[in-house]
Motif scaffolding. Structure first.
Motif, PDB file in Angstrom:
ATOM      1  N   LEU A 352       0.854  -1.188   0.000  1.00 57.68           N
ATOM      2  CA  LEU A 352       0.000   0.000   0.000  1.00 57.68           C
ATOM      3  C   LEU A 352       0.890   1.238   0.000  1.00 57.68           C
ATOM      4  O   LEU A 352       1.699   1.433   0.914  1.00 57.68           O
ATOM      5  CB  LEU A 352      -0.905  -0.001   1.249  1.00 57.68           C
ATOM      6  N   VAL A 353       0.770   2.068  -1.033  1.00 56.93           N
ATOM      7  CA  VAL A 353       1.526   3.313  -1.076  1.00 56.93           C
ATOM      8  C   VAL A 353       0.529   4.465  -0.973  1.00 56.93           C
ATOM      9  O   VAL A 353      -0.444   4.537  -1.717  1.00 56.93           O
ATOM     10  CB  VAL A 353       2.418   3.436  -2.339  1.00 56.93           C
ATOM     11  N   ILE A 354       0.772   5.319   0.010  1.00 58.50           N
ATOM     12  CA  ILE A 354      -0.114   6.456   0.275  1.00 58.50           C
ATOM     13  C   ILE A 354       0.653   7.729  -0.046  1.00 58.50           C
ATOM     14  O   ILE A 354       1.818   7.877   0.340  1.00 58.50           O
ATOM     15  CB  ILE A 354      -0.578   6.458   1.751  1.00 58.50           C
ATOM     16  N   GLY A 355       0.033   8.647  -0.772  1.00 59.18           N
ATOM     17  CA  GLY A 355       0.754   9.861  -1.126  1.00 59.18           C
ATOM     18  C   GLY A 355      -0.141  10.913  -1.741  1.00 59.18           C
ATOM     19  O   GLY A 355      -1.373  10.816  -1.719  1.00 59.18           O
ATOM     20  N   THR A 356       0.513  11.931  -2.302  1.00 55.78           N
ATOM     21  CA  THR A 356      -0.202  13.020  -2.974  1.00 55.78           C
ATOM     22  C   THR A 356      -0.024  12.830  -4.476  1.00 55.78           C
ATOM     23  O   THR A 356       0.053  11.712  -4.963  1.00 55.78           O
ATOM     24  CB  THR A 356       0.350  14.373  -2.505  1.00 55.78           C
ATOM     25  N   HIS A 357       0.116  13.930  -5.214  1.00 51.25           N
ATOM     26  CA  HIS A 357       0.307  13.840  -6.662  1.00 51.25           C
ATOM     27  C   HIS A 357       1.616  13.134  -7.027  1.00 51.25           C
ATOM     28  O   HIS A 357       1.832  12.799  -8.185  1.00 51.25           O
ATOM     29  CB  HIS A 357       0.290  15.237  -7.278  1.00 51.25           C
ATOM     30  N   SER A 358       2.491  12.907  -6.037  1.00 52.85           N
ATOM     31  CA  SER A 358       3.739  12.178  -6.286  1.00 52.85           C
ATOM     32  C   SER A 358       3.466  10.797  -6.885  1.00 52.85           C
ATOM     33  O   SER A 358       4.298  10.248  -7.609  1.00 52.85           O
ATOM     34  CB  SER A 358       4.521  12.003  -4.981  1.00 52.85           C
ATOM     35  N   LEU A 359       2.294  10.227  -6.594  1.00 49.34           N
ATOM     36  CA  LEU A 359       1.956   8.896  -7.105  1.00 49.34           C
ATOM     37  C   LEU A 359       1.794   8.889  -8.622  1.00 49.34           C
ATOM     38  O   LEU A 359       1.815   7.839  -9.247  1.00 49.34           O
ATOM     39  CB  LEU A 359       0.656   8.384  -6.454  1.00 49.34           C
ATOM     40  N   PHE A 360       1.599  10.097  -9.226  1.00 50.91           N
ATOM     41  CA  PHE A 360       1.449  10.212 -10.681  1.00 50.91           C
ATOM     42  C   PHE A 360       2.778  10.126 -11.423  1.00 50.91           C
ATOM     43  O   PHE A 360       2.802   9.837 -12.609  1.00 50.91           O
ATOM     44  CB  PHE A 360       0.908  11.604 -11.053  1.00 50.91           C
ATOM     45  N   GLN A 361       3.845  10.519 -10.746  1.00 46.08           N
ATOM     46  CA  GLN A 361       5.088  10.800 -11.464  1.00 46.08           C
ATOM     47  C   GLN A 361       5.579   9.624 -12.304  1.00 46.08           C
ATOM     48  O   GLN A 361       5.379   8.460 -11.964  1.00 46.08           O
ATOM     49  CB  GLN A 361       6.188  11.219 -10.477  1.00 46.08           C
ATOM     50  N   GLU A 362       6.239   9.967 -13.410  1.00 46.68           N
ATOM     51  CA  GLU A 362       6.707   8.967 -14.370  1.00 46.68           C
ATOM     52  C   GLU A 362       7.669   7.968 -13.723  1.00 46.68           C
ATOM     53  O   GLU A 362       7.710   6.795 -14.091  1.00 46.68           O
ATOM     54  CB  GLU A 362       7.412   9.694 -15.530  1.00 46.68           C
ATOM     55  N   LYS A 363       8.437   8.453 -12.733  1.00 50.43           N
ATOM     56  CA  LYS A 363       9.432   7.592 -12.079  1.00 50.43           C
ATOM     57  C   LYS A 363       8.791   6.493 -11.233  1.00 50.43           C
ATOM     58  O   LYS A 363       9.437   5.515 -10.892  1.00 50.43           O
ATOM     59  CB  LYS A 363      10.344   8.442 -11.186  1.00 50.43           C
ATOM     60  N   VAL A 364       7.515   6.687 -10.867  1.00 52.00           N
ATOM     61  CA  VAL A 364       6.838   5.698 -10.017  1.00 52.00           C
ATOM     62  C   VAL A 364       6.275   4.583 -10.899  1.00 52.00           C
ATOM     63  O   VAL A 364       5.336   4.784 -11.658  1.00 52.00           O
ATOM     64  CB  VAL A 364       5.710   6.339  -9.187  1.00 52.00           C
ATOM     65  N   ILE A 365       6.885   3.397 -10.790  1.00 54.14           N
ATOM     66  CA  ILE A 365       6.460   2.231 -11.580  1.00 54.14           C
ATOM     67  C   ILE A 365       5.946   1.162 -10.621  1.00 54.14           C
ATOM     68  O   ILE A 365       6.661   0.756  -9.691  1.00 54.14           O
ATOM     69  CB  ILE A 365       7.636   1.671 -12.412  1.00 54.14           C
ATOM     70  N   TYR A 366       4.712   0.736 -10.837  1.00 52.23           N
ATOM     71  CA  TYR A 366       4.097  -0.242  -9.930  1.00 52.23           C
ATOM     72  C   TYR A 366       4.348  -1.656 -10.434  1.00 52.23           C
ATOM     73  O   TYR A 366       4.337  -1.919 -11.630  1.00 52.23           O
ATOM     74  CB  TYR A 366       2.600   0.027  -9.800  1.00 52.23           C
ATOM     75  N   SER A 367       4.545  -2.554  -9.484  1.00 52.88           N
ATOM     76  CA  SER A 367       4.787  -3.957  -9.823  1.00 52.88           C
ATOM     77  C   SER A 367       3.497  -4.646 -10.253  1.00 52.88           C
ATOM     78  O   SER A 367       3.467  -5.380 -11.236  1.00 52.88           O
ATOM     79  CB  SER A 367       5.388  -4.676  -8.607  1.00 52.88           C
ATOM     80  N   ASN A 368       2.403  -4.345  -9.515  1.00 51.11           N
ATOM     81  CA  ASN A 368       1.162  -5.072  -9.764  1.00 51.11           C
ATOM     82  C   ASN A 368      -0.004  -4.277  -9.182  1.00 51.11           C
ATOM     83  O   ASN A 368      -0.633  -4.700  -8.221  1.00 51.11           O
ATOM     84  CB  ASN A 368       1.253  -6.459  -9.117  1.00 51.11           C
TER      85      ASN A 368
END
Length: 674
Positions: A352-368
């Motif tokens: 579970l990742v909780i955050g603000t607009h940082s969750l949008f950023q291109e660098k954030v890649i989700y595994s699943n």
């Protein structure tokens, strides 16, 4: 064509345009006026019976005065109209006006007329320029230092004179609804040839806005074989039993809706709406638990770092015995910390990742990524949800709003979402009394506040601005703090907080307030969402007339969260029938659904969702009250088009396809809101 190619726009003016959020030609064309001045009717001196701003055709007879008094240069002219009636024209600190205005010449001008004795005096009128603006309906734009309304008018006129503007809708829609062309609409929204054409321009542009908004929203909801399906696990019910409170019947009903969505082979797109404090977050965490235990990740997005951190702390407590790995990803983290968390998310080491607009950023890649939750839905909108949803193959989407949405708005604005409502509040909370008073009663309500503080309680004091404004007679946080601290609160721990502070500063002050070391928090609306201090039972809101009812209700929701009776004091020195009606609604009801509906009826959707305070308005032209018929037609067309041509491949929908691609492309390159 670029902005710099517009005649008159140099590097300096380009920077000022950028400050207004204008970066492209499209931005500029869609930088619509907020108001208009009608200069089409020229007044004769004999026709001026009331002070006001008018257009005139006057012949300059002579210079009556041109002298300096202290630090002010006053220049006065004697002028006459076609009937030989005279008036004076006055300018202050205009050192070149005697070189501009010549005797015995006739000038068209626009300015404010005042009576000085029996003489009409026209104060600093604007003279007709080469662009020939006076005599027309003139646009009024929002400005910034360094650029004038006349600058924007000249730039816009030069742009519109340059070439044609491409159509955005197919002819069959334009003909069916009897709309004017897009080019004609743009030209008449900036420089209306008549009030009738201005009305038609607004209608056309409103249709475009809502049509493409709905089309994008419906595209997000299209059926797709890749949608996820989650098994409903026994462990999820064990987690529900472990909660330190009993779910309300309303929460259970909404949970049933969510479980059906999770199990289905269609993507969940659900809005959970309910009053402040009704228990939406725990519903979101139960859904998260089930998705995580099915082997997927969850992204939980909040509009502010304060709210994100609160969700982080509460989820850690509730999930502590269940082996769920949680991380907080916010903008204030150091680069090294962000990099480490991003690697853990990509490697599947975070559930579970909780955050603000940082969750949008291109660098954030989700595994699943299996589920996206956005809190305070109206602060993100379809564009931001689309950006986050592209982080995975059609994850389920749940959005939450503590601003209950009138049904009429929900039908159109959230056409991509199924809506569930929590209408029941948890038990064991104190009641909230609300009062509306003038600032003349300040000593009385501050004495009452101090009595509650002496009983061990805490208080919020809210005002709308950070700094003083010459244009708005509003309290500022820093000045209000100084005044109240010195006048009433000398021996009480008081702090102030606002949105322009560094996150670390805000966090420190909030910790002091949450632990009770600070007794009174003076704040802007940064405390509108996410602050949970059950011991705080007093709220004083200055300049209450500046807020929409729904935002006042949101603010009021910060109190009444504990067992103590709470008191909200709305302060305003303004008067008027509309203000009286609005304050009566606030004082008579704590039902967010009722208040939201009344707010919509009285002021329109912009205030219902707090856009006018936050600057995050989704639509520039749509007005849900005036344009509801247009909105219904738009929804009808969107549904019909997608039913007949779901991928927009038919020749007649070529324009729609191209425009939708342009919109999606612009979303991908958007700078995400702070």
């Amino acid at each position: 064509m670029e902005l710099i190619d517009i005649k008159g726009v140099g590097e300096k003016k380009l920077r000022y345009l950028n400050k207004l959020g204008i970066y492209t030609i499209k931005n500029f064309l869609e930088y619509y006026p907020y108001s208009y001045i009608d200069t089409t009717k020229f007044k004769k001196i004999s026709e001026i019976t009331n002070e006001g701003s008018y257009s005139y055709k006057l012949k300059i007879i002579s210079v009556l005065e041109n002298k300096k008094l202290k630090n002010i240069r006053i220049t006065k002219f004697l002028a006459i109209d076609e009937e030989q009636n005279s008036c004076t024209i006055v300018y202050y600190n205009n050192y070149f006006i005697t070189k501009t205005i010549k005797e015995n010449e006739i000038y068209e001008m626009y300015g404010k007329a005042k009576f000085v004795g029996k003489t009409v005096e026209i104060q600093a009128p604007t003279l007709q320029s080469k662009s020939k603006f006076i005599g027309n309906i003139l646009p009024q734009y929002h400005l910034t230092d360094g650029i004038s309304n006349l600058d924007l008018m000249k730039f816009m006129k030069n742009l519109l004179d340059k070439g044609s503007i491409e159509e955005t809708l197919p002819s069959y829609i334009i003909d069916k609804l009897n709309l004017i062309s897009y080019e004609e609409a743009i030209k008449n929204i900036h420089f209306p040839k008549s009030n009738e054409l201005l009305f038609k321009a607004k209608k056309r542009l409103a249709f475009d806005e809502i049509f493409y908004f709905q089309l994008l929203a419906m595209f997000m909801k299209k059926d797709n074989e890749k949608y996820l399906s989650f098994e409903l696990l026994d462990e999820t019910f064990e987690f529900i039993k472990s909660l330190p409170f009993e779910l309300t019947d309303s929460q259970k009903k909404v949970l049933d809706d969510i479980f059906l969505d999770l199990k289905s082979k269609k993507q969940m797109n659900r809005l959970i709406q309910g009053d402040v404090g009704c228990g939406k977050t725990v519903i979101a965490l139960i859904a998260s638990f089930n998705v995580i235990k099915n082997g997927y990740q969850v992204a939980f997005m909040a509009p502010t770092e304060i709210l994100a951190k609160q969700h982080f702390e509460s989820s850690k407590k509730l999930f502590s015995k269940f082996g769920i790995r949680i991380k907080l990803l916010v903008g204030s983290l150091k680069a090294k910390e962000k990099l480490k968390i991003n690697q853990e998310i990509e490697n599947g080491e975070v559930d579970l990742v909780i955050g603000t607009h940082s969750l949008f950023q291109e660098k954030v890649i989700y595994s699943n990524l299996g589920l996206i939750i956005t809190d305070e839905q109206h602060r993100f909108g379809v564009k931001q949800r689309l950006l986050l949803s592209k982080k995975s193959d059609n994850p389920d989407i749940m959005v939450m709003s503590a601003t209950p949405i009138p049904r009429t708005v929900g039908l159109v604005m959230f056409c991509d979402l199924d809506i569930s409502s929590i209408k029941e509040m948890p038990t064991g909370r104190g009641k909230i009394e609300t009062y509306f008073v003038s600032e003349n009663y300040e000593k009385r309500y501050m004495d009452f506040l101090k009595k509650e503080i002496l009983k061990g309680r805490q208080a919020y004091i809210v005002c709308p601005l950070i700094d003083e404004s010459d244009n708005l007679e509003l309290q500022s946080v820093s000045n209000l703090y100084k005044k109240l601290k010195s006048k009433y609160l000398q021996n009480i721990e008081v702090a102030f907080i606002h949105g322009k502070m560094k996150p670390s500063e805000k966090d420190e002050i909030m910790k002091l307030f949450e632990t009770g070391k600070v007794k009174i928090l003076i704040s802007t609306t940064v405390i509108e969402v996410g602050i949970n201090v059950p011991n705080a039972n007093i709220m004083v809101i200055y300049n209450a007339e500046r807020f929409g009812l729904s935002q006042l209700h949101q603010l009021r929701g910060r109190i009444g969260r504990g067992q103590y009776d709470s008191y909200c004091i709305l302060v305003s020195n303004k008067s008027g029938e509309l203000l009286r009606r609005r304050m009566e609604i606030m004082c008579s009801s704590t039902d967010g659904f009722y208040i939201s509906e009344q707010d919509f009826l009285l002021r329109g959707y912009g205030d219902v969702f707090g856009y006018r305070q936050s600057g995050e308005q989704n639509f520039k032209m749509v007005n849900f009250q005036n344009d509801f018929e247009v909105l219904k037609f738009s929804k009808m067309f969107v549904e019909k088009i997608l039913k007949e041509d779901k991928n927009l491949q038919k020749a007649k929908n070529k324009i729609i396809n191209q425009n939708l691609k342009t919109i999606v492309k612009s979303i991908n390159s958007d700078i995400i809101m702070n």
